[in-house]
Scaffold this motif. Structure first.
Motif, PDB file in Angstrom:
ATOM      1  N   THR A   2     -14.556 -47.816  17.419  1.00 13.20           N
ATOM      2  CA  THR A   2     -13.966 -48.483  18.566  1.00 13.20           C
ATOM      3  C   THR A   2     -12.456 -48.527  18.440  1.00 13.20           C
ATOM      4  O   THR A   2     -11.896 -48.486  17.361  1.00 13.20           O
ATOM      5  N   GLN A  58     -27.060 -42.262  17.136  1.00 15.20           N
ATOM      6  CA  GLN A  58     -26.399 -43.440  16.591  1.00 15.20           C
ATOM      7  C   GLN A  58     -27.126 -44.019  15.381  1.00 15.20           C
ATOM      8  O   GLN A  58     -26.496 -44.502  14.441  1.00 15.20           O
ATOM      9  N   ILE A 228     -20.918 -47.092  28.103  1.00 14.27           N
ATOM     10  CA  ILE A 228     -20.858 -47.178  26.647  1.00 14.27           C
ATOM     11  C   ILE A 228     -19.449 -46.851  26.168  1.00 14.27           C
ATOM     12  O   ILE A 228     -18.872 -47.542  25.315  1.00 14.27           O
ATOM     13  N   LYS A 229     -18.878 -45.778  26.717  1.00 17.24           N
ATOM     14  CA  LYS A 229     -17.534 -45.370  26.326  1.00 17.24           C
ATOM     15  C   LYS A 229     -16.503 -46.426  26.706  1.00 17.24           C
ATOM     16  O   LYS A 229     -15.521 -46.650  25.989  1.00 17.24           O
ATOM     17  N   TYR A 231     -16.863 -49.699  26.747  1.00 15.12           N
ATOM     18  CA  TYR A 231     -16.876 -50.776  25.771  1.00 15.12           C
ATOM     19  C   TYR A 231     -16.476 -50.310  24.374  1.00 15.12           C
ATOM     20  O   TYR A 231     -16.188 -51.142  23.507  1.00 15.12           O
ATOM     21  N   GLU A 232     -16.444 -48.986  24.164  1.00 17.52           N
ATOM     22  CA  GLU A 232     -15.968 -48.466  22.886  1.00 17.52           C
ATOM     23  C   GLU A 232     -14.438 -48.488  22.806  1.00 17.52           C
ATOM     24  O   GLU A 232     -13.880 -48.665  21.728  1.00 17.52           O
ATOM     25  N   VAL A 233     -13.770 -48.306  23.951  1.00 14.94           N
ATOM     26  CA  VAL A 233     -12.313 -48.154  23.920  1.00 14.94           C
ATOM     27  C   VAL A 233     -11.568 -49.417  24.317  1.00 14.94           C
ATOM     28  O   VAL A 233     -10.348 -49.489  24.143  1.00 14.94           O
TER      29      VAL A 233
END
Length: 289
Positions: A2, A58, A228-229, A231-233
């Motif tokens: 992240t 994952q 998903i991406k 909340y990853e960044v």
């Protein structure tokens, strides 16, 4: 891995809401022509395949992704989301995109109201006031003289309640399971539940609608991937307010494509609901800080 890139996160959230709005439009078109239960079932088949692929990547294996000490909770979560999607698509058919999303926008307020009994969280008087004001907005949307108030008006409200409960159960499950495990159970159990219902309503589709069904499946997987991406960044609190843009995009789609109308009471009620939701989110972020 992240990282904290708020600008990229906001961009991804806007893209995500646009994809989900397109998904809602495709769902409404197909559910007008075919059984809601069948449409959601096929959509879940593709989604389950996507979830399994992500979970394996994952977690390393399907067995590792499925490992949990709370299988009943995870199964209930997955079933609840599948049923919520069916209820919401029914709302699209009976009320349209504009009015369904105007009512559904109250789900963050329901999450706040239910956080106490479900998770034991406390909420201050300001957030309770915002919640009450938000539900005044719901009543304005459902104003009997506006022509929206009918037994069908309860459909998106029920969907909002189910989605709020699903969101709270996500937080509860996260105390003991990681995101990959919860995501795996969401897709696989949802596919089982939707198939158990939808298989009885199978009917052949035209070639053109089969293409649209394929697009619906792709948008479902793509939307979750971009989410998903997102909340990853970036931090959730920084991007979550932009999730309300799905209401804007879906309403625009309903007006332009499906010839729906935006009545004054619906627009006013939606503004009140969104305003109350944003205020409640801001207070929640301050409390967390």
């Amino acid at each position: 891995m992240t990282r904290n890139d708020t600008r990229l996160g906001i961009t991804l959230m806007i893209v995500t809401t646009f994809i989900f709005a397109a998904q809602d439009g495709l769902s409404r078109h197909l559910a007008d022509a075919y059984s809601v239960w069948m449409v959601v079932m096929i959509r879940y088949w593709f989604f389950a395949a996507f979830v399994i692929a992500i979970a394996r990547r994952q977690a390393g294996s399907i067995r590792a992704a499925a490992a949990t000490t709370q299988p009943l909770l995870q199964a209930f979560r997955g079933a609840l989301l599948a049923l919520e999607i069916m209820v919401m698509v029914l709302g699209f058919v009976f009320l349209g995109l504009v009015e369904s999303h105007a009512v559904f926008a109250c789900y963050p307020l329901l999450i706040g109201a239910l956080a106490g009994p479900v998770l034991g969280e406390t909420m201050g008087w300001r957030r309770w006031t915002a919640t009450a004001i938000g539900f005044v907005g719901v009543l304005i949307v459902l104003r009997p003289s506006g022509g929206v108030f009918s037994p069908y008006a309860a459909i998106p409200l029920l969907a909002a309640l189910m989605f709020a409960l699903y969101g709270l159960l996500n937080r509860y499950a996260a105390r003991r399971d990681d995101a990959a495990t919860s995501f795996f159970w969401t897709g696989t159990v949802g596919a089982v539940v939707s198939t158990a219902i939808g298989i009885w309503f199978w009917e052949p589709m035209t070639p053109g609608d089969s293409v649209l069904m394929g697009l619906l499946c792709i948008t479902g997987a793509l939307g979750h991937f971009t989410l998903i991406k997102t909340y990853e960044v970036a931090e959730v609190g920084a991007v979550q307010p932009f999730a309300y843009l799905q209401l804007v995009f879906a309403s625009a789609l309903g007006i332009v494509v499906f010839d729906e109308t935006l009545r004054l009471n619906v627009a006013l009620g939606a503004l009140i609901i969104v305003g109350a939701g944003l205020f409640s989110l801001r207070r929640a972020r301050r409390a967390a800080a």
